[in-house]
Structures are given as C-alpha cells and as structure tokens.
Design a protein around this motif. Structure first.
Motif, PDB file in Angstrom:
ATOM      1  N   GLY A 179      25.651  46.575  44.536  1.00 53.20           N
ATOM      2  CA  GLY A 179      26.351  47.589  43.739  1.00 53.20           C
ATOM      3  C   GLY A 179      27.856  47.529  43.909  1.00 53.20           C
ATOM      4  O   GLY A 179      28.525  48.562  43.981  1.00 53.20           O
ATOM      5  N   LEU A 180      28.418  46.322  43.941  1.00 53.68           N
ATOM      6  CA  LEU A 180      29.847  46.165  44.202  1.00 53.68           C
ATOM      7  C   LEU A 180      30.680  46.223  42.923  1.00 53.68           C
ATOM      8  O   LEU A 180      30.233  45.794  41.853  1.00 53.68           O
ATOM      9  CB  LEU A 180      30.120  44.826  44.898  1.00 53.68           C
ATOM     10  CG  LEU A 180      29.440  44.574  46.237  1.00 53.68           C
ATOM     11  CD1 LEU A 180      29.910  43.248  46.820  1.00 53.68           C
ATOM     12  CD2 LEU A 180      29.702  45.709  47.213  1.00 53.68           C
ATOM     13  N   ARG A 181      31.873  46.744  43.055  1.00 52.81           N
ATOM     14  CA  ARG A 181      32.869  46.631  41.984  1.00 52.81           C
ATOM     15  C   ARG A 181      33.311  45.167  41.946  1.00 52.81           C
ATOM     16  O   ARG A 181      33.274  44.468  42.954  1.00 52.81           O
ATOM     17  CB  ARG A 181      34.077  47.523  42.259  1.00 52.81           C
ATOM     18  CG  ARG A 181      33.743  49.002  42.410  1.00 52.81           C
ATOM     19  CD  ARG A 181      34.994  49.792  42.794  1.00 52.81           C
ATOM     20  NE  ARG A 181      34.703  51.230  42.940  1.00 52.81           N
ATOM     21  CZ  ARG A 181      34.396  51.820  44.082  1.00 52.81           C
ATOM     22  NH1 ARG A 181      34.339  51.109  45.195  1.00 52.81           N
ATOM     23  NH2 ARG A 181      34.159  53.128  44.126  1.00 52.81           N
ATOM     24  N   VAL A 182      33.793  44.717  40.774  1.00 59.24           N
ATOM     25  CA  VAL A 182      34.209  43.319  40.654  1.00 59.24           C
ATOM     26  C   VAL A 182      35.351  43.008  41.613  1.00 59.24           C
ATOM     27  O   VAL A 182      35.409  41.916  42.202  1.00 59.24           O
ATOM     28  CB  VAL A 182      34.584  42.973  39.192  1.00 59.24           C
ATOM     29  CG1 VAL A 182      35.791  43.779  38.700  1.00 59.24           C
ATOM     30  CG2 VAL A 182      34.866  41.480  39.044  1.00 59.24           C
ATOM     31  N   SER A 183      36.251  43.968  41.837  1.00 54.16           N
ATOM     32  CA  SER A 183      37.361  43.753  42.779  1.00 54.16           C
ATOM     33  C   SER A 183      36.840  43.573  44.201  1.00 54.16           C
ATOM     34  O   SER A 183      37.412  42.818  45.000  1.00 54.16           O
ATOM     35  CB  SER A 183      38.338  44.931  42.727  1.00 54.16           C
ATOM     36  OG  SER A 183      37.679  46.151  43.037  1.00 54.16           O
ATOM     37  N   GLU A 184      35.742  44.249  44.536  1.00 56.61           N
ATOM     38  CA  GLU A 184      35.151  44.130  45.868  1.00 56.61           C
ATOM     39  C   GLU A 184      34.470  42.771  46.047  1.00 56.61           C
ATOM     40  O   GLU A 184      34.497  42.201  47.136  1.00 56.61           O
ATOM     41  CB  GLU A 184      34.155  45.265  46.100  1.00 56.61           C
ATOM     42  CG  GLU A 184      34.805  46.642  46.144  1.00 56.61           C
ATOM     43  CD  GLU A 184      33.817  47.800  46.105  1.00 56.61           C
ATOM     44  OE1 GLU A 184      34.253  48.944  46.285  1.00 56.61           O
ATOM     45  OE2 GLU A 184      32.613  47.546  45.872  1.00 56.61           O
ATOM     46  N   VAL A 185      33.891  42.256  44.969  1.00 55.59           N
ATOM     47  CA  VAL A 185      33.234  40.944  45.033  1.00 55.59           C
ATOM     48  C   VAL A 185      34.268  39.858  45.330  1.00 55.59           C
ATOM     49  O   VAL A 185      34.103  39.053  46.244  1.00 55.59           O
ATOM     50  CB  VAL A 185      32.492  40.626  43.717  1.00 55.59           C
ATOM     51  CG1 VAL A 185      31.969  39.185  43.724  1.00 55.59           C
ATOM     52  CG2 VAL A 185      31.332  41.586  43.506  1.00 55.59           C
ATOM     53  N   VAL A 186      35.357  39.838  44.553  1.00 53.19           N
ATOM     54  CA  VAL A 186      36.347  38.759  44.727  1.00 53.19           C
ATOM     55  C   VAL A 186      37.173  38.945  45.998  1.00 53.19           C
ATOM     56  O   VAL A 186      37.801  37.992  46.469  1.00 53.19           O
ATOM     57  CB  VAL A 186      37.275  38.646  43.491  1.00 53.19           C
ATOM     58  CG1 VAL A 186      36.474  38.337  42.242  1.00 53.19           C
ATOM     59  CG2 VAL A 186      38.123  39.895  43.292  1.00 53.19           C
ATOM     60  N   ASN A 187      37.167  40.151  46.557  1.00 49.17           N
ATOM     61  CA  ASN A 187      37.940  40.417  47.775  1.00 49.17           C
ATOM     62  C   ASN A 187      37.163  40.098  49.057  1.00 49.17           C
ATOM     63  O   ASN A 187      37.718  40.160  50.155  1.00 49.17           O
ATOM     64  CB  ASN A 187      38.376  41.890  47.801  1.00 49.17           C
ATOM     65  CG  ASN A 187      39.536  42.129  48.748  1.00 49.17           C
ATOM     66  OD1 ASN A 187      40.479  41.341  48.807  1.00 49.17           O
ATOM     67  ND2 ASN A 187      39.465  43.203  49.522  1.00 49.17           N
ATOM     68  N   LEU A 188      35.897  39.733  48.931  1.00 47.71           N
ATOM     69  CA  LEU A 188      35.085  39.433  50.113  1.00 47.71           C
ATOM     70  C   LEU A 188      35.611  38.201  50.844  1.00 47.71           C
ATOM     71  O   LEU A 188      35.838  37.155  50.231  1.00 47.71           O
ATOM     72  CB  LEU A 188      33.629  39.182  49.714  1.00 47.71           C
ATOM     73  CG  LEU A 188      32.775  40.399  49.349  1.00 47.71           C
ATOM     74  CD1 LEU A 188      31.418  39.950  48.829  1.00 47.71           C
ATOM     75  CD2 LEU A 188      32.603  41.322  50.556  1.00 47.71           C
ATOM     76  N   ALA A 189      35.806  38.346  52.140  1.00 46.05           N
ATOM     77  CA  ALA A 189      36.166  37.206  52.987  1.00 46.05           C
ATOM     78  C   ALA A 189      34.898  36.673  53.650  1.00 46.05           C
ATOM     79  O   ALA A 189      33.886  37.394  53.758  1.00 46.05           O
ATOM     80  CB  ALA A 189      37.177  37.633  54.047  1.00 46.05           C
ATOM     81  N   ILE A 190      34.942  35.436  54.081  1.00 47.70           N
ATOM     82  CA  ILE A 190      33.773  34.831  54.734  1.00 47.70           C
ATOM     83  C   ILE A 190      33.370  35.653  55.954  1.00 47.70           C
ATOM     84  O   ILE A 190      32.179  35.858  56.215  1.00 47.70           O
ATOM     85  CB  ILE A 190      34.097  33.381  55.159  1.00 47.70           C
ATOM     86  CG1 ILE A 190      34.430  32.537  53.932  1.00 47.70           C
ATOM     87  CG2 ILE A 190      32.937  32.758  55.920  1.00 47.70           C
ATOM     88  CD1 ILE A 190      35.088  31.215  54.254  1.00 47.70           C
TER      89      ILE A 190
END
Length: 359
Positions: free
Chosen positions: A213-224
């Motif tokens: 249930g992530l926002r698109v900004s949260e998806v691309v902001n994920l670090a390894i």
C-alpha cells in the motif's frame, strides 16, 4: 572531484539530444578518463568532443555545480516589484523544511498570482482583491476545487508565515471539495497486471506498491538497506508529513527482490534509473500505465489506485481498520475510514427488493 596532479578540468550544464547533462572538459589524461568512465551513465559525445554525465544532485555536488533550486525558473517572469516577496516566500519554505513536492506546488501556485497582478505589490492586496482572484480561477480559468484549494494554501502560507498576517486568509472562503471515493482495481485485474509484466524491475514496483500500500514516492525512495528480510519489515522513511513507519514485506515478493538484486545490482536505492540515480516517479507511473494496457484494463486510474486497492481489499478480508491506518501511515483514522465506503463485500450481500418480487 579531486584533480589528478597538474590536470585542469571544469564542468558545465548542457542540453544534449534534448536531455540535461553535465559536460566535463579536461586535457587528455588517462587517469581522469578512467575515473570519468566509472561514473554511472557517463557517455562520450563525438559531436561535442566531450564526456557528459547525467544531471542529478549527486553529480552536481561531485563536479562543484550549483544544486538545482526549485522555483528559481519562475522568478524571471515575475515583475521586479514582487521578486523580493517571491524570494522571501521560497526561502521560508526551505527554512521550514517543507518537502520538495510541497515547495514545487506552493511556488508554482503562488507564482500564478504574482504573474497576474504584475506591478501591484502582493503585500498590498486586500481581502476583496484576493477573493476576486479566486473567483477568476473558478469562473474564468475553470480550475477544479482541488486546484483552487492548492492556490489558497499557497497564498495562506505567504500571508501567515512570511508576512505574519494570518487574519487576512481567515476571511477567504474555501470552495467545497467534491466527496470523491478512492478508485479501486479488482484483485483479479491486479493479478493479471503483475503476471503480464515481464520486466523484473517493473514487476517488483507494482508488487510493492500494491502489496504494501505504498505511495509512488515511497516506492522510488526505498533504499536497499530499508528492506529487512529477517524481520520481513520495510522501513518507509520520510513519507508524507515527514513521518517514518514500518510495514510488512509480503513473503511472495522476497524471492522476486532477491533475483532482481542479483540481475540489476542497485547501489543505493532499490530502484535506480539508467544513470544510477533514484528511479523517477514519472517512470514508475508509466510502468503502471503500460501494465494496464497489457492487461487490457479499461480504467481511468493511476498508480495510487494500487494503494487504494490494498486498503480496500484488506478491509474486505476483515482486517481491523486501525491496523490499516498504521500500515498506510495515516495520522487521522477519518482518512482511513473512507475505504469503508468503497468496500463491497457486505454491500454486495444485500439483495434488492426488485429481486424479491414476482413480475
């Protein structure tokens, strides 16, 4: 970037084949050439006779170029009388550490007012003049209620935070927002979208957006380093309103992510573009749009509908609304309760009286 002994170099911003790039000029030097080649996304231009790199914040810092400032491009189109006000406005947004997305929205919306009033000092505007401007936005420009709310918020920030005159904005009425329900995609359609997305990176983006249930900004902001496979938890950093939270990693996606990591070898962010920089929000949105087309789903929805679908499907499965609130990172339970109006499990069980009569 440190110079090799006796080597002079300089960098500048260029436009090459329609893309913003950083050109690095230097006399032929074997060691420096090797170092430039190691920068992700580095290319040699035969036409320009220069090495050029992706234009992003990390490379700007590395090659001693000014960092891109949001809102700076609006300044040239604003009358000189109001340029100081606009600069003070932008500075205050940065000082208060607003998110880059909010700064971009506010500066653009505030600039629209400054363009229109031209040489009239914005500080001298009356409540009646501000009301006339908002009527113009609604009646002449035909802006939506949500867009007008954004403009009011931008104006409110100036008078309240920069001029310290909150009473002016209190007298401005806000248009009533339409009570729109979240757009939800059926679980079978989401399954079809994921199955027909063969690119592993794109598949992982869709699965994380829906599965957590992530926002698109949260998806691309994920670090390894945000992915903890031992606890099966994911650290969502600096989400909306600068709040961190932890959410559950679906078990089914772990082998997908492991295979993806081996194939793509991301360095910092889980999802990186060709230049090695953070994957773009627009690119993730395009991944979603392409998956809709491949699955032949004729719905006017965006990638955020995967977050809506996550919440709605959990609710239909009987998950407590307070747990859904925590997983989504909502401050107020009222925001989460809107999904109770979308869930169809109980409503679909209701039989229409028409089905009960004989005719």
């Amino acid at each position: 970037m440190q110079n090799p002994p006796s080597t002079k170099w300089f960098a500048k911003l260029i436009k090459h084949h329609g893309y913003n790039r950083i050109a690095v000029y230097f006399e032929h030097h074997a060691e420096l050439t090797v170092r430039i080649k190691k920068v992700k996304g580095a290319r040699w231009s035969n036409s320009l006779k220069v090495w050029h790199l992706p234009d992003h914040a990390e490379n700007r810092s590395k090659f001693k170029l000014p960092v891109k400032i949001i809102g700076q491009q609006n300044l040239a189109k604003i009358n000189q009388i109001n340029q100081i006000a606009y600069q003070a406005y932008t500075d205050m947004l940065y000082l208060k550490a607003y998110s880059l997305a909010t700064i971009k929205t506010y500066t653009v919306e505030f600039a629209q007012l400054l363009y229109l009033i031209k040489a009239t000092p914005v500080d001298a505007l009356t409540v009646e003049q501000l009301k006339s401007y908002l009527l113009y936005c609604l009646q002449e420009l035909k802006l939506s209620e949500n867009q007008v709310h954004n403009r009011i918020n931008a104006i409110k920030f100036y008078f309240e935070k920069v001029l310290k005159q909150p009473q002016i904005v209190l007298e401005i009425p806000r248009p009533k927002k339409p009570a729109l329900l979240p757009k939800v995609i059926h679980a079978e359609d989401i399954s079809k979208m994921i199955k027909q997305t063969l690119n592993l990176k794109h598949k992982a983006i869709l699965m994380l957006a829906y599965g957590m249930g992530l926002r698109v900004s949260e998806v691309v902001n994920l670090a390894i380093t945000d992915i903890d496979s031992k606890s099966m938890q994911v650290h969502i950093r600096g989400a909306k309103n600068k709040k961190d939270r932890y959410t559950n990693l679906p078990e089914v996606i772990l082998p997908i992510l492991r295979t993806y990591y081996i194939l793509y070898k991301p360095k910092k962010y889980l999802f990186e573009g060709q230049s090695g920089a953070q994957y773009g929000i627009r690119s993730a949105q395009q991944v979603f749009k392409q998956s809709l087309l491949r699955a032949k789903i004729n719905k006017d929805v965006g990638i955020h509908s995967l977050r809506h679908s996550f919440a709605t499907h959990l609710l239909e499965q009987g998950t407590d609304i307070s747990y859904i609130q925590k997983l989504l990172g909502h401050t107020n339970i009222k925001t989460t309760l809107i999904y109770a109006q979308v869930g169809k499990k109980n409503i679909k069980a209701i039989v229409s009286p028409l089905d009960q009569i004989k005719w």
